[in-house]
Design a protein around this motif. Structure first.
Motif, PDB file in Angstrom:
ATOM      1  N   PRO A 103       0.813  -1.228   0.000  1.00 29.60           N
ATOM      2  CA  PRO A 103       0.000   0.000   0.000  1.00 29.60           C
ATOM      3  C   PRO A 103       0.846   1.277   0.000  1.00 29.60           C
ATOM      4  N   ASP A 104       1.967   1.274   0.733  1.00 35.67           N
ATOM      5  CA  ASP A 104       2.843   2.459   0.733  1.00 35.67           C
ATOM      6  C   ASP A 104       3.449   2.697  -0.641  1.00 35.67           C
ATOM      7  N   MET A 105       3.821   1.595  -1.307  1.00 37.30           N
ATOM      8  CA  MET A 105       4.418   1.735  -2.641  1.00 37.30           C
ATOM      9  C   MET A 105       3.386   2.295  -3.611  1.00 37.30           C
ATOM     10  N   LEU A 106       2.151   1.786  -3.502  1.00 39.60           N
ATOM     11  CA  LEU A 106       1.095   2.269  -4.394  1.00 39.60           C
ATOM     12  C   LEU A 106       0.787   3.738  -4.124  1.00 39.60           C
ATOM     13  N   ALA A 107       0.822   4.113  -2.839  1.00 41.41           N
ATOM     14  CA  ALA A 107       0.552   5.514  -2.490  1.00 41.41           C
ATOM     15  C   ALA A 107       1.617   6.415  -3.121  1.00 41.41           C
ATOM     16  N   ALA A 113       5.320   9.155  -8.242  1.00 45.02           N
ATOM     17  CA  ALA A 113       6.625   8.501  -8.413  1.00 45.02           C
ATOM     18  C   ALA A 113       6.561   7.526  -9.591  1.00 45.02           C
ATOM     19  N   LYS A 114       7.580   7.575 -10.437  1.00 43.74           N
ATOM     20  CA  LYS A 114       7.620   6.657 -11.576  1.00 43.74           C
ATOM     21  C   LYS A 114       8.361   5.376 -11.208  1.00 43.74           C
ATOM     22  N   VAL A 115       9.282   5.489 -10.241  1.00 44.97           N
ATOM     23  CA  VAL A 115      10.022   4.319  -9.770  1.00 44.97           C
ATOM     24  C   VAL A 115       9.970   4.311  -8.245  1.00 44.97           C
ATOM     25  N   VAL A 116       9.440   3.244  -7.679  1.00 42.68           N
ATOM     26  CA  VAL A 116       9.407   3.114  -6.221  1.00 42.68           C
ATOM     27  C   VAL A 116      10.260   1.913  -5.841  1.00 42.68           C
ATOM     28  N   LEU A 117      11.348   2.177  -5.112  1.00 44.19           N
ATOM     29  CA  LEU A 117      12.231   1.086  -4.691  1.00 44.19           C
ATOM     30  C   LEU A 117      12.012   0.822  -3.200  1.00 44.19           C
ATOM     31  N   THR A 118      12.472  -0.327  -2.737  1.00 46.16           N
ATOM     32  CA  THR A 118      12.405  -0.594  -1.300  1.00 46.16           C
ATOM     33  C   THR A 118      13.799  -0.915  -0.795  1.00 46.16           C
ATOM     34  N   VAL A 153      19.081  -1.631  -1.584  1.00 42.75           N
ATOM     35  CA  VAL A 153      17.768  -1.733  -2.224  1.00 42.75           C
ATOM     36  C   VAL A 153      17.568  -3.188  -2.640  1.00 42.75           C
ATOM     37  N   SER A 154      16.310  -3.616  -2.680  1.00 41.69           N
ATOM     38  CA  SER A 154      16.044  -4.987  -3.099  1.00 41.69           C
ATOM     39  C   SER A 154      15.369  -4.947  -4.467  1.00 41.69           C
ATOM     40  N   ASP A 155      15.058  -6.126  -4.983  1.00 38.13           N
ATOM     41  CA  ASP A 155      14.383  -6.175  -6.282  1.00 38.13           C
ATOM     42  C   ASP A 155      12.882  -5.941  -6.141  1.00 38.13           C
ATOM     43  N   PHE A 156      12.434  -5.823  -4.903  1.00 39.05           N
ATOM     44  CA  PHE A 156      11.023  -5.573  -4.606  1.00 39.05           C
ATOM     45  C   PHE A 156      10.752  -4.116  -4.963  1.00 39.05           C
ATOM     46  N   CYS A 157      10.079  -3.878  -6.088  1.00 39.42           N
ATOM     47  CA  CYS A 157       9.936  -2.489  -6.535  1.00 39.42           C
ATOM     48  C   CYS A 157       8.692  -2.313  -7.372  1.00 39.42           C
ATOM     49  N   LEU A 158       8.361  -1.063  -7.626  1.00 39.33           N
ATOM     50  CA  LEU A 158       7.181  -0.753  -8.426  1.00 39.33           C
ATOM     51  C   LEU A 158       7.564   0.258  -9.494  1.00 39.33           C
ATOM     52  N   LEU A 159       7.183  -0.026 -10.728  1.00 41.31           N
ATOM     53  CA  LEU A 159       7.507   0.879 -11.828  1.00 41.31           C
ATOM     54  C   LEU A 159       6.231   1.334 -12.526  1.00 41.31           C
ATOM     55  N   TYR A 186      14.495   8.793 -13.658  1.00 42.44           N
ATOM     56  CA  TYR A 186      13.284   8.922 -12.829  1.00 42.44           C
ATOM     57  C   TYR A 186      13.643   8.776 -11.356  1.00 42.44           C
ATOM     58  N   GLU A 187      14.039   9.854 -10.740  1.00 38.27           N
ATOM     59  CA  GLU A 187      14.383   9.880  -9.309  1.00 38.27           C
ATOM     60  C   GLU A 187      13.496   8.912  -8.505  1.00 38.27           C
ATOM     61  N   PRO A 188      14.062   7.841  -7.926  1.00 38.63           N
ATOM     62  CA  PRO A 188      13.207   6.870  -7.233  1.00 38.63           C
ATOM     63  C   PRO A 188      12.783   7.323  -5.839  1.00 38.63           C
ATOM     64  N   VAL A 189      11.617   6.850  -5.414  1.00 32.68           N
ATOM     65  CA  VAL A 189      11.204   7.001  -4.026  1.00 32.68           C
ATOM     66  C   VAL A 189      11.611   5.698  -3.347  1.00 32.68           C
ATOM     67  N   VAL A 190      12.311   5.783  -2.214  1.00 35.19           N
ATOM     68  CA  VAL A 190      12.789   4.560  -1.560  1.00 35.19           C
ATOM     69  C   VAL A 190      12.031   4.345  -0.248  1.00 35.19           C
ATOM     70  N   ILE A 191      11.405   3.172  -0.124  1.00 33.48           N
ATOM     71  CA  ILE A 191      10.636   2.869   1.082  1.00 33.48           C
ATOM     72  C   ILE A 191      11.366   1.795   1.889  1.00 33.48           C
ATOM     73  N   PRO A 192      11.690   2.088   3.164  1.00 34.26           N
ATOM     74  CA  PRO A 192      12.406   1.085   3.972  1.00 34.26           C
ATOM     75  C   PRO A 192      11.467   0.004   4.499  1.00 34.26           C
ATOM     76  N   TYR A 193      11.981  -1.187   4.683  1.00 27.98           N
ATOM     77  CA  TYR A 193      11.186  -2.254   5.296  1.00 27.98           C
ATOM     78  C   TYR A 193      12.092  -3.259   5.980  1.00 27.98           C
ATOM     79  N   MET A 194      11.475  -4.123   6.803  1.00 27.45           N
ATOM     80  CA  MET A 194      12.219  -5.175   7.487  1.00 27.45           C
ATOM     81  C   MET A 194      12.058  -6.459   6.698  1.00 27.45           C
ATOM     82  N   ARG A 195      13.169  -7.095   6.368  1.00 29.75           N
ATOM     83  CA  ARG A 195      13.088  -8.286   5.536  1.00 29.75           C
ATOM     84  C   ARG A 195      13.068  -9.548   6.402  1.00 29.75           C
TER      85      ARG A 195
END
Ligand code: UDP
Ligand code: MG
Length: 307
Positions: A103-107, A113-118, A153-159, A186-195
């Motif tokens: 949900p945060d990535m979608l927001a 954001a065109k590129v959302v990384l985590t 960053v991980s491969d978990f991302c949204l484009l 496309y300057e990415p937005v980076v969202i932190p998470y616990m893996r």
């Protein structure tokens, strides 16, 4: 607006159900329609037949089956090529990419954001060895590559579709997706998470594979290792010149000094080693040039289901 979720799978028959059970409720709560696009990367177990059955009963599931194992990086390109959504989310099937973050990535995407990384904020699920080598890799990579990637960053991302269209133009065979995502801009937005740790199945990244992946990453995005040798060679040549002069002058002043076998061997073998290393670096690039000039496709599709 439609979301395509790309999931590369390789021998993952025991993780599929848990994945769908965990991700579907999260996606259903969003305002978007969605589809799953599984890329079967040459699984040897029942992954494909299970996916096939699921696709028959669940219209949200699409499957692209590759003709053999091409590796995750190439499997992802197959996913992007076949993704129809306005945005594309990439996830591992082992739930190491927590669905709560979606949900945060979608927001972030809806905000433009065109590129959302985590970014993984803990690597507890990895061994100490894997963590420290990964840390070194990011340091060396960012010191050498012109287009930097954020740490961990991980491969978990949204484009966004726009970024996907850019990404699929990059058809190189030695693929390093994190670098490619950065390269398209496309300057990415980076969202932190616990893996979390993998629950079922096992990781398919032994150290040797990680090493060659790291080399793929470095060589795809930096030519510095190649150019470095001009400078190392020049420095050694200049030092040798001065040392040669020193020996000539000393011989003229004090006569010939015969002992020196040990230092001679040390210098010769040291220089031999340096030359072999530089040849090896050349070889790493040459091997990749070779695989690029053959111009083979990045992957081959055997079957598509649900399209
Ligand atoms: N995977 C793949 N092809 C491969 C290896 C892995 O498609 O050759 C998939 C795998 O099924 C999983 C994802 O890539 O969905 C991540 O793999 P894994 O969990 O083994 O990697 P790790 O989390 O250890 O980095
Ligand atoms: Mg994993």
């Amino acid at each position: 607006m439609k979301l395509t979720v790309i999931i590369p799978v390789h021998n993952e028959v025991e993780t599929l159900d848990a994945f769908l059970a965990a991700v579907t409720p999260v996606l259903e709560q969003t305002e978007h329609t969605f589809e799953y696009l599984f890329v079967d990367d040459g699984s040897k177990d029942a992954t494909f037949s299970v996916l096939q059955q699921k696709a028959h009963t669940n219209p949200r599931i699409k499957v692209v089956r590759l003709s053999r194992n091409f590796g995750k990086e190439c499997a992802l390109l197959a996913g992007f090529d076949n993704a129809g959504g306005d945005a594309v989310l990439v996830m591992d099937v082992d739930l190491q990419d927590p669905p709560e973050v979606i949900p945060d990535m979608l927001a972030a995407w809806r905000e433009g954001a065109k590129v959302v990384l985590t970014r993984r904020d803990n690597r507890d699920s990895d061994s100490y060895w894997k963590r420290s080598t990964a840390g070194w890799f990011y340091k060396i990579y960012n010191a050498m590559a012109r287009v930097k990637i954020p740490d961990n960053v991980s491969d978990f991302c949204l484009l966004d579709r726009e970024a996907v269209d850019a990404f699929v133009q990059l058809r190189e065979r030695c693929r390093f997706n994190k670098g490619l995502f950065a390269w398209i801009g496309y300057e990415p937005v980076v969202i932190p998470y616990m893996r979390p740790a993998r629950t079922q199945g096992e990781s398919s990244w032994p150290m040797a594979k990680l090493w060659s992946f790291a080399l793929d990453g470095l060589t795809s995005f930096s030519t510095r290792p190649l150019k470095l040798w001009t400078y190392i060679g020049s420095i050694i040549a200049v030092l040798s010149l001065f040392y040669g002069l020193f020996i000539v002058i000393r011989t003229l002043l004090y006569g010939v000094d015969t002992p020196g076998y040990a230092s001679l061997i040390a210098v010769v073998s040291f220089l031999g080693g340096i030359q072999l290393v530089s040849l090896g670096v050349l070889g790493e690039y040459l091997a990749r040039v070779y695989s690029e000039v053959k111009d083979r496709p990045v992957y081959l599709v055997r079957q598509k289901i649900g399209f």
